[in-house]
Design an enzyme around this catalytic site. Structure first.
Site, PDB file in Angstrom:
ATOM      1  N   CYS A   1       0.838  -1.187   0.000  1.00 33.55           N
ATOM      2  CA  CYS A   1       0.000   0.000   0.000  1.00 33.55           C
ATOM      3  C   CYS A   1       0.885   1.253   0.000  1.00 33.55           C
ATOM      4  CB  CYS A   1      -0.902  -0.033   1.238  1.00 33.55           C
ATOM      5  SG  CYS A   1      -2.358   0.994   1.109  1.00 33.55           S
TER       6      CYS A   1
ATOM      7  N   ASP B   1      -5.261   8.704   1.366  1.00 34.71           N
ATOM      8  CA  ASP B   1      -6.494   9.479   1.313  1.00 34.71           C
ATOM      9  C   ASP B   1      -7.586   8.856   2.171  1.00 34.71           C
ATOM     10  OD1 ASP B   1      -8.266  11.496   0.248  1.00 34.71           O
ATOM     11  OD2 ASP B   1      -9.144   9.936  -1.009  1.00 34.71           O
TER      12      ASP B   1
ATOM     13  N   CYS C   1      -8.236  -3.382  -0.237  1.00 33.65           N
ATOM     14  CA  CYS C   1      -7.861  -2.168   0.499  1.00 33.65           C
ATOM     15  C   CYS C   1      -7.839  -2.406   2.011  1.00 33.65           C
ATOM     16  CB  CYS C   1      -8.840  -1.047   0.169  1.00 33.65           C
ATOM     17  SG  CYS C   1      -8.461   0.505   1.010  1.00 33.65           S
TER      18      CYS C   1
END
Length: 453
Positions: free
Chosen positions: A279, A295, A349
């Protein structure tokens, strides 16, 4: 990990912070204003904008430098400010190519904005969730009024001025039931590049008036927000759109989730960070210069520093940022590591890792059941496209092959498939990964992994 400057850096810049003219129910960023209660601190100064642009060029060696303007709603700034931005980019580019992208809700676009975007080659991302009944479900303004008509007017302005745009659609508890309708609508308005973002948020019921209500995945005891998409519904949404896309639009319409999965299927780096092995590819800068690890992780514990105190490069390649990125892989539960799709999914994610595995281990992706449903559904088509890719052919040839099937493949069942239309060396549509000749031919079906024929 970096012996020298990385060639390309990404940074989502929010020149007005979380300020926005809309009040979308599911927005994960609107409440970030609580981190910056002073109104004046939520608009980036000219001095800081110029400093950012100068340092961003200096931080990387790429011949193409990309600037990503996000919000909040960045068009709350005027075009004069963005004309300064373009001038500073030309001043500090050193002959390098500059690419600007801007994400907007589209409601404030004017002929002036559209002309500016066309003049300077901005790529515009439009946030639109689908046709009126889906979009207006949650995307309302501060007065609670619907916004669909204003967004459509903005899109028409972009078309009139020849501005390239793509679409970002949030998949929530309501819209997830209308996958094909959403996809066909987006095509009808001229979108050929689509991103579908599943909303998975949790609410801290104990949060005080000045505290963030939507919490990070590591926070215990939070309640799933009612607008969050159900995992299986998200999987069905992807499957429905995929069936349309794989038969008609491969090479014409680009769906970032499908592109990412196909890239991983072929052993290629995916175009978005959700499916990357590590990531950290989407850090964000607030209007006062604060830079966060991602973000989707704009929380105090994930603040890297401020542009006024440290360089962009030092923050984005810091040990903390690299550890944050590597943790995506290191924190995968054993359940995920044993999964046949781990090389494709990479746990998706980290923001969504709020569930528990059947073994009781924490850190499972909430969307896991839906993602598995989609991977299994898409597997034979992905196998076919990988064969084409490996042979130097066009993956778009999958469309003719897919249309030979009478009905979409049902996971764990091949009952609806017209096997007579499948060549012996085509990928077997049951998803086993074998050639049809060696799998589901009548004399071989007892070896097939599928439980029903």
């Amino acid at each position: 990990m970096f012996a020298q400057k990385p060639q390309v850096l990404n940074l989502l810049v929010k020149p007005v912070g979380s300020d926005c003219n809309l009040n979308c129910t599911y927005c994960y960023y609107l409440e970030k204003e609580k981190l910056y209660p002073a109104k004046g601190g939520r608009v980036m100064s000219d001095a800081l904008l110029e400093k950012y642009i100068r340092e961003f060029f200096a931080s990387q060696d790429s011949s193409v430098v990309r600037f990503d303007w996000h919000g909040g709603e960045p068009t709350l700034l005027d075009t004069d400010t963005f004309r300064k931005i373009v001038r500073w980019q030309k001043q500090y580019a050193g002959g390098r190519q500059v690419v600007n992208s801007l994400q907007t809700n589209g409601t404030l676009l004017t002929h002036e904005w559209a002309n500016f975007f066309h003049e300077h080659g901005f790529l515009i991302g439009i946030s639109i969730d689908g046709p009126r009944h889906i979009h207006d479900r949650y995307r309302r303004d501060k007065a609670g009024e619907p916004t669909f008509d204003r967004v459509m007017q903005g899109i028409e302005l972009l078309k009139q001025h020849g501005v390239e745009f793509n679409t970002l659609s949030v998949v929530n508890d309501y819209g997830a039931e209308y996958g094909v309708e959403v996809y066909q609508f987006l095509k009808s308005i001229g979108s050929r590049y689509m991103q579908f973002s599943p909303v998975v948020e949790r609410i801290d019921r104990e949060a005080g008036p000045g505290e963030l209500r939507l919490v990070a995945p590591e926070v215990d005891g939070a309640m799933l927000a009612p607008w969050s998409v159900a995992a299986e519904a998200y999987g069905r949404f992807l499957c429905a759109i995929f069936d349309e896309w794989v038969q008609n639009d491969v090479g014409y319409c680009y769906v970032i989730t499908f592109d990412a999965v196909l890239a991983k299927w072929c052993g290629v780096e995916p175009p978005n960070c959700a499916f990357a092995d590590v990531c950290g590819g989407g850090p964000a800068m607030e209007a006062n210069g604060d830079i966060y690890m991602c973000d989707h992780f704009v929380y105090p514990d994930h603040l890297l520093g401020n542009l006024n105190d440290a360089s962009i490069l030092d923050m984005l390649v810091s040990e903390r940022q690299l550890r944050f990125g590597q943790n995506k892989q290191d924190s995968l539960p054993k359940y995920c590591r044993r999964c046949e799709y781990v090389s494709i999914c990479a746990g998706e994610c980290p923001k969504h890792r709020i569930s528990t595995t059947p073994d009781g281990e924490t850190g499972l992706n909430y969307l896991c059941p839906g993602l598995k449903l989609f991977y299994e559904h898409a597997a034979p088509y992905m196998d076919f496209m990988k064969q084409q890719y490996d042979a130097g052919g066009a993956p778009a040839s999958v469309m003719a092959w897919a249309r030979r099937l009478l009905k979409p493949i049902v996971p764990n069942s091949v009952a609806a498939i017209d096997f007579s239309a499948i060549g012996p060396y085509d990928p077997c549509p049951c998803g086993s990964g074998k050639k049809y000749k060696f799998c589901c031919l009548p004399e071989n079906r007892h070896t097939c992994r599928t439980t029903k024929h």
